[in-house]
Design a protein around this motif. Structure first.
Motif, PDB file in Angstrom:
ATOM      1  N   LEU A  45     130.668  50.510-135.129  1.00  0.00           N
ATOM      2  CA  LEU A  45     129.278  50.604-134.704  1.00  0.00           C
ATOM      3  C   LEU A  45     129.179  51.417-133.426  1.00  0.00           C
ATOM      4  CD1 LEU A  45     126.281  49.624-134.893  1.00  0.00           C
ATOM      5  CD2 LEU A  45     126.978  47.692-133.451  1.00  0.00           C
ATOM      6  N   SER A  46     128.202  52.316-133.399  1.00  0.00           N
ATOM      7  CA  SER A  46     127.943  53.124-132.215  1.00  0.00           C
ATOM      8  C   SER A  46     126.442  53.312-132.067  1.00  0.00           C
ATOM      9  CB  SER A  46     128.640  54.484-132.340  1.00  0.00           C
ATOM     10  OG  SER A  46     128.536  55.218-131.136  1.00  0.00           O
ATOM     11  N   GLY A  47     126.032  53.846-130.921  1.00  0.00           N
ATOM     12  CA  GLY A  47     124.625  54.129-130.695  1.00  0.00           C
ATOM     13  C   GLY A  47     123.981  53.154-129.733  1.00  0.00           C
ATOM     14  N   GLY A  48     123.839  53.561-128.483  1.00  0.00           N
ATOM     15  CA  GLY A  48     123.128  52.747-127.514  1.00  0.00           C
ATOM     16  C   GLY A  48     123.859  51.524-127.020  1.00  0.00           C
ATOM     17  N   LEU A  49     125.140  51.412-127.279  1.00  0.00           N
ATOM     18  CA  LEU A  49     125.891  50.252-126.806  1.00  0.00           C
ATOM     19  C   LEU A  49     126.184  50.374-125.318  1.00  0.00           C
ATOM     20  CD1 LEU A  49     128.443  49.710-129.725  1.00  0.00           C
ATOM     21  CD2 LEU A  49     126.209  48.621-129.379  1.00  0.00           C
ATOM     22  N   ASN A  50     126.253  49.224-124.651  1.00  0.00           N
ATOM     23  CA  ASN A  50     126.575  49.180-123.230  1.00  0.00           C
ATOM     24  C   ASN A  50     127.140  47.798-122.905  1.00  0.00           C
ATOM     25  OD1 ASN A  50     124.316  47.348-122.532  1.00  0.00           O
ATOM     26  ND2 ASN A  50     123.030  49.111-122.997  1.00  0.00           N
ATOM     27  N   PRO A  51     127.596  47.558-121.678  1.00  0.00           N
ATOM     28  CA  PRO A  51     128.180  46.247-121.357  1.00  0.00           C
ATOM     29  C   PRO A  51     127.225  45.084-121.557  1.00  0.00           C
ATOM     30  CG  PRO A  51     128.817  47.857-119.715  1.00  0.00           C
ATOM     31  CD  PRO A  51     127.775  48.520-120.575  1.00  0.00           C
ATOM     32  N   ASP A  52     125.924  45.321-121.475  1.00  0.00           N
ATOM     33  CA  ASP A  52     124.951  44.237-121.571  1.00  0.00           C
ATOM     34  C   ASP A  52     124.597  43.847-123.007  1.00  0.00           C
ATOM     35  OD1 ASP A  52     124.722  44.043-118.775  1.00  0.00           O
ATOM     36  OD2 ASP A  52     123.232  45.650-118.734  1.00  0.00           O
TER      37      ASP A  52
ATOM     38  N   LYS B 223     132.254  59.384-117.073  1.00  0.00           N
ATOM     39  CA  LYS B 223     132.544  57.979-117.299  1.00  0.00           C
ATOM     40  C   LYS B 223     132.741  57.249-115.973  1.00  0.00           C
ATOM     41  CE  LYS B 223     132.540  57.938-121.837  1.00  0.00           C
ATOM     42  NZ  LYS B 223     131.805  59.192-122.017  1.00  0.00           N
ATOM     43  N   ASP B 224     132.326  55.977-115.959  1.00  0.00           N
ATOM     44  CA  ASP B 224     132.443  55.111-114.792  1.00  0.00           C
ATOM     45  C   ASP B 224     133.476  54.038-115.117  1.00  0.00           C
ATOM     46  OD1 ASP B 224     131.977  52.814-113.064  1.00  0.00           O
ATOM     47  OD2 ASP B 224     130.110  53.775-112.440  1.00  0.00           O
ATOM     48  N   ALA B 225     134.569  54.007-114.391  1.00  0.00           N
ATOM     49  CA  ALA B 225     135.656  53.071-114.685  1.00  0.00           C
ATOM     50  C   ALA B 225     135.180  51.622-114.630  1.00  0.00           C
ATOM     51  CB  ALA B 225     136.814  53.290-113.718  1.00  0.00           C
ATOM     52  N   ARG B 226     134.276  51.325-113.708  1.00  0.00           N
ATOM     53  CA  ARG B 226     133.764  49.949-113.596  1.00  0.00           C
ATOM     54  C   ARG B 226     133.013  49.561-114.864  1.00  0.00           C
ATOM     55  NH1 ARG B 226     128.921  47.996-112.555  1.00  0.00           N
ATOM     56  NH2 ARG B 226     128.133  50.101-112.114  1.00  0.00           N
ATOM     57  N   LEU B 227     132.182  50.468-115.393  1.00  0.00           N
ATOM     58  CA  LEU B 227     131.445  50.188-116.611  1.00  0.00           C
ATOM     59  C   LEU B 227     132.369  50.110-117.826  1.00  0.00           C
ATOM     60  CD1 LEU B 227     128.302  52.452-116.072  1.00  0.00           C
ATOM     61  CD2 LEU B 227     128.435  49.954-115.895  1.00  0.00           C
ATOM     62  N   VAL B 228     133.394  50.940-117.844  1.00  0.00           N
ATOM     63  CA  VAL B 228     134.385  50.868-118.926  1.00  0.00           C
ATOM     64  C   VAL B 228     135.023  49.491-118.953  1.00  0.00           C
ATOM     65  CG1 VAL B 228     136.638  51.701-119.693  1.00  0.00           C
ATOM     66  CG2 VAL B 228     134.863  53.340-119.033  1.00  0.00           C
ATOM     67  N   ARG B 229     135.442  49.012-117.789  1.00  0.00           N
ATOM     68  CA  ARG B 229     136.068  47.682-117.730  1.00  0.00           C
ATOM     69  C   ARG B 229     135.093  46.594-118.172  1.00  0.00           C
ATOM     70  NH1 ARG B 229     138.663  50.078-113.131  1.00  0.00           N
ATOM     71  NH2 ARG B 229     136.952  49.452-111.763  1.00  0.00           N
ATOM     72  N   SER B 230     133.854  46.685-117.738  1.00  0.00           N
ATOM     73  CA  SER B 230     132.851  45.680-118.106  1.00  0.00           C
ATOM     74  C   SER B 230     132.600  45.675-119.609  1.00  0.00           C
ATOM     75  CB  SER B 230     131.540  45.946-117.359  1.00  0.00           C
ATOM     76  OG  SER B 230     131.701  45.775-115.970  1.00  0.00           O
TER      77      SER B 230
ATOM     78  N   VAL C 148     134.658  46.675-122.089  1.00  0.00           N
ATOM     79  CA  VAL C 148     135.801  46.126-122.820  1.00  0.00           C
ATOM     80  C   VAL C 148     135.852  44.615-122.677  1.00  0.00           C
ATOM     81  CG1 VAL C 148     138.302  46.148-123.066  1.00  0.00           C
ATOM     82  CG2 VAL C 148     137.105  48.278-122.538  1.00  0.00           C
ATOM     83  N   GLN C 149     135.622  44.119-121.481  1.00  0.00           N
ATOM     84  CA  GLN C 149     135.644  42.675-121.262  1.00  0.00           C
ATOM     85  C   GLN C 149     134.554  41.973-122.067  1.00  0.00           C
ATOM     86  OE1 GLN C 149     135.349  42.331-116.992  1.00  0.00           O
ATOM     87  NE2 GLN C 149     137.380  43.205-116.649  1.00  0.00           N
ATOM     88  N   ALA C 150     133.365  42.562-122.115  1.00  0.00           N
ATOM     89  CA  ALA C 150     132.262  41.954-122.863  1.00  0.00           C
ATOM     90  C   ALA C 150     132.545  41.940-124.360  1.00  0.00           C
ATOM     91  CB  ALA C 150     130.958  42.699-122.579  1.00  0.00           C
ATOM     92  N   ALA C 151     133.115  43.033-124.867  1.00  0.00           N
ATOM     93  CA  ALA C 151     133.450  43.090-126.287  1.00  0.00           C
ATOM     94  C   ALA C 151     134.526  42.070-126.638  1.00  0.00           C
ATOM     95  CB  ALA C 151     133.908  44.497-126.657  1.00  0.00           C
ATOM     96  N   LYS C 152     135.525  41.948-125.789  1.00  0.00           N
ATOM     97  CA  LYS C 152     136.590  40.974-126.033  1.00  0.00           C
ATOM     98  C   LYS C 152     136.060  39.550-125.989  1.00  0.00           C
ATOM     99  CE  LYS C 152     140.778  43.350-124.524  1.00  0.00           C
ATOM    100  NZ  LYS C 152     141.930  43.272-123.582  1.00  0.00           N
ATOM    101  N   ALA C 153     135.181  39.277-125.031  1.00  0.00           N
ATOM    102  CA  ALA C 153     134.602  37.941-124.918  1.00  0.00           C
ATOM    103  C   ALA C 153     133.798  37.595-126.158  1.00  0.00           C
ATOM    104  CB  ALA C 153     133.730  37.848-123.669  1.00  0.00           C
ATOM    105  N   ALA C 154     133.055  38.578-126.679  1.00  0.00           N
ATOM    106  CA  ALA C 154     132.267  38.351-127.895  1.00  0.00           C
ATOM    107  C   ALA C 154     133.171  38.049-129.082  1.00  0.00           C
ATOM    108  CB  ALA C 154     131.414  39.567-128.177  1.00  0.00           C
ATOM    109  N   ALA C 155     134.277  38.785-129.167  1.00  0.00           N
ATOM    110  CA  ALA C 155     135.217  38.564-130.264  1.00  0.00           C
ATOM    111  C   ALA C 155     135.836  37.173-130.171  1.00  0.00           C
ATOM    112  CB  ALA C 155     136.302  39.627-130.251  1.00  0.00           C
ATOM    113  N   SER C 156     136.186  36.762-128.945  1.00  0.00           N
ATOM    114  CA  SER C 156     136.775  35.429-128.746  1.00  0.00           C
ATOM    115  C   SER C 156     135.793  34.337-129.112  1.00  0.00           C
ATOM    116  CB  SER C 156     137.216  35.266-127.293  1.00  0.00           C
ATOM    117  OG  SER C 156     138.244  36.183-126.975  1.00  0.00           O
ATOM    118  N   ALA C 157     134.517  34.535-128.745  1.00  0.00           N
ATOM    119  CA  ALA C 157     133.495  33.554-129.063  1.00  0.00           C
ATOM    120  C   ALA C 157     133.310  33.439-130.572  1.00  0.00           C
ATOM    121  CB  ALA C 157     132.182  33.946-128.405  1.00  0.00           C
TER     122      ALA C 157
END
Length: 220
Positions: A162-169, A196-203, A205-214
């Motif tokens: 999935l792509s299109g308009g995705l972001n950490p939020d 690219k913003d490294a801080r946003l990249v980290r956020s 990845v962390q959000a996607a991983k958290a969603a997968a874990s949930a």
């Protein structure tokens, strides 16, 4: 549910290192001159060398001719080729045969009938990428930060990306609603177009991983 993460439109070694350190699975190298994230083949080769052994690389191409396909396969040596544009199932097959590489085929989506197009690539493309459909007069097929109604994918057959308009939020909601096997972000982790913003990249990845874990916890 395991969810892979791809950071697309990467142009610097620093972002590759940040994505790899956070546990992303792929970085995308865009070889399309109309994109603000475009890199030349030689630049892509250098970036792929940085990534090799740390994180997978995806060569992102738009209706490429055979010369570009061969140059990318021989010099960049990506792990995957991502195809945008009008490529038919026969063209996808030819590119797979020519390169020996797996292929992700992008399907632009604005309405339910667009999702059906993916069926033509079943058993041919290794991955289907559902992306927001660009405006008819757009100079490139994506990377505008625009989304589409994720509910349109309710009958899509996994695995898909999935792509299109995705972001950490919003990536957690995207994973929950669609069940995507891979989430692909570009402008959603940028401070400005192509940067690219490294801080946003980290956020992200962390959000996607958290969603997968949930999702895994809920399933158990």
């Amino acid at each position: 549910m395991a969810v892979k993460v791809k950071i697309c439109g990467v142009r610097t070694p620093a972002i590759i290192e940040a994505a790899a350190a956070e546990g992303a699975h792929y970085v995308g190298l865009v070889l399309f001159e109309r994109s603000p994230r475009h890199v030349e083949v030689e630049e892509a080769r250098v970036l792929a060398a940085v990534a090799r052994g740390k994180i997978g690389t995806v060569a992102v191409l738009v209706d490429p001719d055979d010369a570009l396909i061969e140059g990318v396969a021989e010099r960049v040596r990506p792990d995957l080729i991502q195809l945008h544009g009008s490529g038919t199932p026969e063209r996808v097959t030819a590119i797979k045969t020519r390169t020996g590489l797996p292929v992700m085929k992008a399907i632009p989506v604005a309405e339910a009938s667009d999702v059906v197009q993916a069926e033509a690539y079943a058993g041919i493309a290794d991955y289907i990428l559902f992306d927001a459909k660009a405006a008819p007069d757009a100079m490139r097929p994506g990377g505008f930060g625009e989304s589409f109604d994720w509910a349109l994918l309710r009958d899509a057959k996994p695995p898909f990306a999935l792509s299109g308009g995705l972001n950490p939020d919003n990536v957690a909601a995207a994973v929950r609603v669609t069940g995507a096997s891979l989430v692909d972000v570009s402008s959603g982790v940028e401070s400005e177009a192509g940067m690219k913003d490294a801080r946003l990249v980290r956020s992200f990845v962390q959000a996607a991983k958290a969603a997968a874990s949930a999702s895994r916890a809920k399933a158990s």
